[in-house]
Design an enzyme around this catalytic site. Structure first.
Site, PDB file in Angstrom:
ATOM      1  CD  GLU A 249      -2.727   1.236   0.107  1.00  0.00           C
ATOM      2  OE1 GLU A 249      -2.475   2.101  -0.750  1.00  0.00           O
ATOM      3  OE2 GLU A 249      -3.654   0.430   0.001  1.00  0.00           O
ATOM      4  CG  ASP A 253      -1.020   4.809  -1.238  1.00  0.00           C
ATOM      5  OD1 ASP A 253      -1.694   4.311  -2.152  1.00  0.00           O
ATOM      6  OD2 ASP A 253      -1.331   4.713  -0.038  1.00  0.00           O
ATOM      7  CB  SER A 450      -5.128   1.321  -2.944  1.00  0.00           C
ATOM      8  OG  SER A 450      -5.413   1.046  -1.646  1.00  0.00           O
TER       9      SER A 450
END
Length: 519
Positions: A249, A253, A450
């Site tokens: 994650e 990002d 995400s």
């Protein structure tokens, strides 16, 4: 002395959890206490003009927010006196964020807030410290304290990313992947590199390796952005070495936001995965006077039903403050379709995506042809492959900019919105048409909503950089413009895509040049 239960603080035993031990009364913990806002009615009036997208609604500076709508000095004094009375020490106070962090022994907190803390075991949440019933506060704090967070430290949210499985199901032989730069081209992002901007990214665990970022950005031929790790509540950048864990994650990002806005500073706020950690990290990002993010990306969340009312209100208040100071917040809408993975046969939306103060980002499945989008539909790869979150909030009413909209059911038929509709916008999210990234030294393809939050955050950072001023709370403007590629095919379980806004892909995927013009 009368004790008053704190509204919305009630916790019930999580289904499937059992008490395994009493807490050690001498263990030291930290708790975040949130105080009321001063001039609440004046603030509400001001927010109405911002939410309506009224011309001339000027965002506040961070300093003005604190002076006019921070915590009252006498409220902070009352809380400190209460803490001293119970032997609790003040670790940090922030009048602008209206938070005071207290430290003390478990027995002191149990007595102070009239709670019993125990260790619980749960199949998916693991072992956590928890409580049941309400938190109580004394007369002098009644109406002053709005939330007490961190007595319970169960995992609050989950990351919304999915790594492409190594095997390819038969129907998906046309799997492809894209770099962020290819998507920026397909989505007609305006020129710009985010110069002068800071993108805040909130992470509840894991970390990044600088070597991964350097090799990724050099492989794309873009300069490495300045990445700053900001530790919140004793957390920090701690890569686990497991790309399937939170590292996936964090790295996803940073790589998406950094590739698309390489001249921006990327400030990553690391915290623990609990409601206290989550709310405190978003709060620190919003109120950060050092890095001053103009846009914040949040790729974590949980179904509305998993939050206590006090936690949801506390985080929504922080997001409202972000809108008040002109910080755009992009939040992933979830990867488990219209049920949001709850499994009770009903529809659920993910929070914080369902907050009326964020730009909720849903997912599509994308096929490109050269520099144009050949085909784009709702992301739905079946029950195990994931699907975009979306639906109708049970916690927040219909915001001004969504009035008159309706949802289309996958079985046919339409219903007027009865609450805040999710998502607002969308972008490529299927792992089968996912993003090329490098995590823990491995080249991999990742999807999930995400990826869409940092994609939109980078677009906003480019626009802010070119404009020389933040675009701020964008929802009212986007709903008035037709700046998105309308997605009209597919469903996310209960809801179907349709012309105009829908509860799968919102207004659609970005046409960057048009989005820039609208903002």
């Amino acid at each position: 002395m009368t004790k008053h239960p704190l509204p919305g603080s009630e916790r019930v035993l999580a289904p499937g959890s059992k008490v395994v031990a009493q807490c050690d009364p001498s263990e030291t913990i930290e708790v975040v206490v949130v105080l009321r806002r001063k001039n609440e009615q004046q603030f509400a009036q001001m927010m109405k003009t911002i939410e309506a997208g009224a011309a001339g609604a000027r965002p506040l500076t961070r300093e003005e927010l604190e002076q006019r709508f921070g915590a009252l000095p006498e409220d902070i004094a009352k809380l400190k006196a209460f803490a001293a009375q119970h032997g609790l020490s003040v670790v940090r106070e922030d009048a602008s964020a209206r938070t005071v962090v207290l430290s003390g022994r478990i027995e002191q907190f149990q007595q102070a807030f009239d709670v019993q803390l125990q260790h619980y075991e749960h199949q998916s949440m693991g072992r956590f410290r928890g409580r049941t019933g309400a938190i109580s506060v004394p007369d002098e704090l009644h109406g002053v304290v709005t939330a007490v967070l961190g007595l319970d430290d169960r995992p609050q949210a989950r990351p919304h990313f999915r790594i492409r499985p190594p095997f390819q199901p038969a129907r998906a032989q046309s799997a492809s992947s894209f770099t962020p730069l290819q998507l920026a081209s397909l989505y007609r992002f305006p020129q710009g590199d985010g110069s002068g901007q800071c993108i805040g990214i909130v992470e509840l665990g894991g970390g990044y390796r600088t070597a991964d970022l350097d090799s990724y950005f050099s492989s794309l031929g873009v300069g490495s952005p300045k990445v700053v790790a900001v530790g919140v509540d004793q957390s920090g950048n701690q890569p686990t070495g497991d790309p399937n864990g939170p590292d996936g994650e964090v790295t996803l990002d940073i790589e998406i936001a950094g590739a698309l806005a390489p001249a921006a500073t990327i400030a990553v706020y690391f915290t623990t995965n609990s409601d206290a950690g989550f709310i405190d990290a978003v709060s620190q990002a919003v109120h950060d006077r050092t890095n001053q993010p103009s846009v914040i990306s949040i790729s974590w969340g949980a179904p509305e039903s998993m939050w206590t009312a006090q936690s949801m209100k506390a985080l929504n208040d922080v997001l409202q403050s972000a809108a008040a100071i002109g910080v755009t917040v992009c939040a992933a809408s979830g990867d488990s379709g219209s049920s949001d993975g709850v499994g009770d046969g009903r529809d659920h939306v993910d929070f914080p995506a369902s907050s009326p103060y964020v730009l909720a980002c849903g997912g599509t499945s994308l096929q490109g042809s050269g520099r144009t989008v050949a085909h784009e539909v709702v992301w739905n790869d079946g029950s195990n492959g994931g699907a975009t979150g979306g639906g109708v909030s049970g916690a927040f009413p219909v915001p001004a900019w969504q009035e008159g909209l309706s949802t289309s059911a996958a079985q046919g038929g339409q219903r007027a919105l009865t609450g805040r509709g999710v998502p607002d916008v969308a972008g490529d999210a299927s792992p089968l048409t996912g993003y090329d990234v490098i995590v823990d030294g491995n080249n991999t393809v990742i999807g999930g909503t995400s990826a869409v939050a940092p994609l939109w955050a980078a677009l906003i950072a480019r626009i802010n950089g070119a404009k020389g001023a933040p675009v701020g709370f964008v929802n009212p403007k986007l709903y008035k413009a037709s700046a998105c590629n309308d997605i009209t095919q597919g469903n996310n379980g209960s809801y179907a895509a349709t012309t105009g806004w829908d509860a799968c892909t919102g207004l659609g995927s970005p046409d960057g040049v048009k989005v820039a013009a609208a903002l």
